[in-house]
Motif scaffolding. Structure first.
Motif, PDB file in Angstrom:
ATOM      1  N   PHE A 130       0.888  -1.172   0.000  1.00 47.98           N
ATOM      2  CA  PHE A 130       0.000   0.000   0.000  1.00 47.98           C
ATOM      3  C   PHE A 130       0.912   1.204   0.000  1.00 47.98           C
ATOM      4  O   PHE A 130       1.490   1.535   1.038  1.00 47.98           O
TER       5      PHE A 130
ATOM      6  N   PHE B  52       4.138   0.959   1.973  1.00 48.67           N
ATOM      7  CA  PHE B  52       3.997  -0.004   3.065  1.00 48.67           C
ATOM      8  C   PHE B  52       3.848  -1.423   2.521  1.00 48.67           C
ATOM      9  O   PHE B  52       2.939  -1.722   1.741  1.00 48.67           O
TER      10      PHE B  52
ATOM     11  N   SER C 257      -1.934  -7.517  10.556  1.00 52.15           N
ATOM     12  CA  SER C 257      -0.913  -8.430  10.037  1.00 52.15           C
ATOM     13  C   SER C 257      -1.121  -8.742   8.558  1.00 52.15           C
ATOM     14  O   SER C 257      -0.289  -9.382   7.933  1.00 52.15           O
TER      15      SER C 257
HETATM   16  N1  LIG Z   1      -6.448   0.531   1.559  1.00 53.04           N
HETATM   17  C1  LIG Z   1      -5.363   0.602   2.368  1.00 53.04           C
HETATM   18  N2  LIG Z   1      -4.465   1.576   2.200  1.00 53.04           N
HETATM   19  C2  LIG Z   1      -3.374   1.668   2.985  1.00 53.04           C
HETATM   20  N3  LIG Z   1      -3.087   0.817   3.972  1.00 53.04           N
HETATM   21  C3  LIG Z   1      -3.960  -0.195   4.202  1.00 53.04           C
HETATM   22  C4  LIG Z   1      -5.144  -0.342   3.418  1.00 53.04           C
HETATM   23  N4  LIG Z   1      -5.812  -1.416   3.880  1.00 53.04           N
HETATM   24  C5  LIG Z   1      -5.092  -1.908   4.900  1.00 53.04           C
HETATM   25  N5  LIG Z   1      -3.971  -1.194   5.097  1.00 53.04           N
HETATM   26  C6  LIG Z   1      -2.934  -1.460   6.090  1.00 53.04           C
HETATM   27  O1  LIG Z   1      -2.436  -2.731   5.819  1.00 53.04           O
HETATM   28  C7  LIG Z   1      -2.200  -3.439   6.998  1.00 53.04           C
HETATM   29  C8  LIG Z   1      -2.887  -4.773   6.961  1.00 53.04           C
HETATM   30  O2  LIG Z   1      -4.273  -4.551   6.937  1.00 53.04           O
HETATM   31  P1  LIG Z   1      -5.321  -5.737   7.007  1.00 53.04           P
HETATM   32  O3  LIG Z   1      -6.661  -5.131   7.010  1.00 53.04           O
HETATM   33  O4  LIG Z   1      -5.016  -6.731   5.969  1.00 53.04           O
HETATM   34  O5  LIG Z   1      -5.001  -6.355   8.433  1.00 53.04           O
HETATM   35  P2  LIG Z   1      -5.786  -7.482   9.217  1.00 53.04           P
HETATM   36  O6  LIG Z   1      -4.793  -8.524   9.529  1.00 53.04           O
HETATM   37  O7  LIG Z   1      -6.989  -7.873   8.486  1.00 53.04           O
HETATM   38  O8  LIG Z   1      -6.168  -6.718  10.539  1.00 53.04           O
HETATM   39  P3  LIG Z   1      -7.517  -6.790  11.403  1.00 53.04           P
HETATM   40  O9  LIG Z   1      -7.405  -7.968  12.289  1.00 53.04           O
HETATM   41  O10 LIG Z   1      -7.461  -5.495  12.180  1.00 53.04           O
HETATM   42  O11 LIG Z   1      -8.644  -6.847  10.449  1.00 53.04           O
HETATM   43  C9  LIG Z   1      -2.652  -2.558   8.151  1.00 53.04           C
HETATM   44  O12 LIG Z   1      -1.526  -1.944   8.726  1.00 53.04           O
HETATM   45  C10 LIG Z   1      -3.520  -1.537   7.496  1.00 53.04           C
HETATM   46  O13 LIG Z   1      -3.410  -0.297   8.147  1.00 53.04           O
END
Ligand SMILES: Nc1ncnc2c1ncn2[C@@H]1O[C@H](COP(=O)(O)OP(=O)(O)OP(=O)(O)O)[C@@H](O)[C@H]1O
Ligand SMILES: [Mg+2]
Lengths: 368, 254
Positions: B23, B26, B50
């Motif tokens: 992203f 990141f 994660s």
């Molecule tokens: N559209 C986006 N743009 C920028 N960063 C993002 C976007 N979506 C998610 N992220 C970042 O990517 C990382 C992973 O996000 P993700 O939603 O996959 O985590 P997750 O494991 O599903 O977490 P949770 O248990 O909170 O749902 C996080 O740090 C989040 O802030």
């Protein structure tokens, strides 16, 4: 559950507020006469209100002259409604020929019927939308004449009054609204060219007054087309109003699009719906519902702004009101003319805002 | 585990090879390698942020991956719109926030995709919707709007809506974490039944009881990486990695 609790009636009596706190008198005490300056204000405004209402009734009814000839107003201090009684067809259709007045009347009936069907849930379908989009055709055929229907042509120079106002408003809304939706969608498109074009158009139009656009449409439009093609004045005004208000409607629709939960489009995509399917079945139905109140507000502004076409030499309701006061029999009846036109505008705008409230309530009770 | 046609398993349904995603700057997904076979039930867990959601969202292209290969049921996910359409028809997804369409009735929600994507005639789609709503136990609410249902009921409608596309793979992104405790079971029951019926499933969930019982394989993610994969028995009894152990101790003792 039969344990003897205290008598419910006694309880109710105990709980009732003191008599002087309830009813009209209680309300007045609380809201109008709570303190000495509340009382003073109430008395002042009460007196003012009384003077205005009494004055209006005296002028508009008690001392008014009714009838259809100037004689009816001889010596009266009040309004001369005989002036309206004599010239009302002028207010409604302008210089439209006598024997063909049933045609705009029929067109008006068509619009009113469509409006009522829009309010009624069972007929509010895709077909109705198609009817609205096609409505300008029969309306223009009725008013302007059509060889296929055997209706004699009536030159648009003769169109005027309420008929012209409504015609401009209906055409402006029916064409401006879809154009506005397209512009709003374009503004959030993923394709940079489309986005830039939409933003450019919207910001350009919103940066100029309607009068400018009407002038441009009436003077410059013919320059863009090959000589010989000279769209008539009414058509040019219609184009100007439509193009102008489409930009405002686009911004209203954009507000609704922004109010949409992000998950909605994702859910639709995950189901395999295409962009257009998602737009048609998920995005627009929700976004347009959100924006009913501001959208109707825009429609109302459009209706009132049609009065600006006087600038390019058309005689809409307000233009006719002005013309009527120049009639040698009724010289100087300016106040009556504007009050009458004002009442008609008010009835139209008030019906639209009531219709919007109905639609809004309907949708609120359905989807939570 | 009592699955039907256990020997029919084995065909590769999802194949991720060296998948990376960013992203902006990141790095959310780091060199993900994952194979899911037909009728397998994979449960993904891991701390917040994660990359669990991002990982399963790349599988139906709600998120685009930038490096590596991602093949779903024989179709490679590229920028080719045709391929994306094919994959989305075969992959159903259930979201944490349900994402039901609030302006359509429950039946309307379920019928929409069959009618417009699978081009079923309306009456067939309606019959299909009724059958699925019966299956998730919500047939009597078919005429209501989503806003009139409880969270658990909404989530079951969302499952029925995804199933209406007759997908070969189902993705669940924390389907119970927006629900009140008393509604979690009704949703897990539906998912359990799906798993028993032989659906290929990837579930992001922290319902460890459900995972222990239904999963064929557990995956632990942290910092955009798959840290550990193991069958549930081994995963819960003696995880190999320290990070997994820490996470499990936190999640199992709260
Ligand atoms: N559209 C986006 N743009 C920028 N960063 C993002 C976007 N979506 C998610 N992220 C970042 O990517 C990382 C992973 O996000 P993700 O939603 O996959 O985590 P997750 O494991 O599903 O977490 P949770 O248990 O909170 O749902 C996080 O740090 C989040 O802030
Ligand atoms: Mg997540």
């Amino acid at each position: 559950m039969t344990a003897p609790v205290s008598n419910p009636q006694a309880l109710a009596a105990d709980d009732a507020p003191p008599r002087r706190e309830i009813g009209v008198w209680g309300w007045a005490r609380r809201n109008l006469f709570r303190t000495w300056y509340d009382t003073l204000l109430t008395l002042c405004f009460g007196w003012l209100f009384y003077r205005i209402v009494a004055g209006l009734i005296g002028w508009g009814i008690v001392q008014a002259g009714f009838g259809t000839t100037p004689k009816a107003c001889a010596g009266s201090q009040g309004a001369c409604w005989a002036f309206i009684g004599d010239l009302w067809p002028l207010f409604f259709v302008g210089a439209y020929p006598h024997d063909a007045r049933w045609r705009p009347a029929l067109a008006l009936l068509l619009v009113v019927a469509l409006g009522l069907l829009t309010l009624w849930r069972r007929t509010r379908t895709r077909w109705l939308l198609a009817c609205w989009l096609l409505a300008p055709l029969p309306i223009l055929a009725l008013i302007g004449g059509s060889a296929t229907l055997g209706l004699a042509a009536v030159d648009s120079g003769l169109w005027g009054g309420l008929m012209l106002t409504l015609l401009l408003a209906v055409v402006g809304i029916v064409f401006g609204f879809p154009l506005g939706v397209v512009l709003a969608l374009g503004r959030r498109s993923r394709l940079p060219v489309i986005r830039a074009l939409s933003v450019g158009y919207i910001e350009l139009i919103r940066g100029v007054p309607l009068i400018t656009v009407l002038f441009m449409a009436s003077i410059m439009l013919p320059l863009f087309f090959p000589s010989g093609f000279n769209p008539d004045k009414v058509l040019r005004a219609m184009i100007g109003i439509t193009l102008f208000y489409a930009a405002y409607m686009a911004e209203v629709v954009r507000g609704g699009l922004q109010g949409l939960a992000r998950g909605q489009e994702e859910a639709a995509a995950a189901l395999g719906l295409t962009y257009w399917q998602t737009t048609a079945f998920i995005v627009l139905p929700q976004a347009l519902r959100i924006v009913i109140p501001p959208m109707v507000g825009t429609f109302i502004a459009l209706l009132k702004d049609t009065s600006l076409v006087a600038i390019v030499g058309l005689f809409d309701l307000l233009g006719i009101a002005r013309t009527a006061t120049a009639n040698p029999n009724w010289l100087g009846r300016i106040v009556e003319a504007y009050v009458f036109a004002g009442i008609i505008y008010w009835v139209l705008c008030f019906s639209m805002s009531q219709a919007s409230r109905r639609l809004e309530l309907r949708f609120q009770t359905r989807a939570g | 585990m009592g699955k039907a046609m256990a020997n029919d398993r084995g065909a590769l349904m999802i194949e991720m090879r060296h998948v990376d995603k960013w992203f902006g700057a990141f790095h959310v997904l780091k060199d993900i390698n994952l194979e899911v076979r037909r009728q397998e039930v994979v449960v993904i867990c891991g701390p917040s942020g994660s990359g669990k959601s991002t990982l399963i969202r790349t599988i139906n292209r709600l998120e685009e991956h930038q490096r590596g290969d991602l093949i779903v049921d024989g179709t490679e996910l590229t920028n080719d719109v045709k391929n994306i359409e094919t994959v989305r028809r075969e992959v159903g997804m259930v979201f944490q926030q349900f994402n039901l369409f609030p302006h359509l009735t429950v039946r309307g929600n379920v019928m929409l995709a069959p009618v417009w994507v699978r081009k079923l005639p309306k009456h067939e789609a309606s019959a299909l919707a009724d059958e699925l709503l019966r299956r998730v136990g919500i047939f009597d609410q078919a005429e209501k709007f989503p806003g009139q249902l409880s969270g658990g009921q909404q989530q079951r409608v969302a499952i029925a809506r995804a199933l209406a596309m007759q997908p070969r793979i189902m993705l669940f992104d924390e389907p119970t974490s927006a629900l009140d405790p008393e509604m979690i079971k009704e949703v897990l029951d539906v998912m359990r039944e799906l798993a028993t019926g032989g659906m290929t499933m990837i579930c992001v969930t922290h319902e460890m009881g459900f995972a222990r019982e239904v999963a064929d394989r557990m995956i632990f993610m942290d910092g955009g990486q798959i840290v550990e994969q193991a069958p549930p028995a081994q995963f819960f009894a003696n995880p190999r990695e320290e990070r997994t152990r820490l996470f499990l101790s936190q999640i199992l003792h709260h």
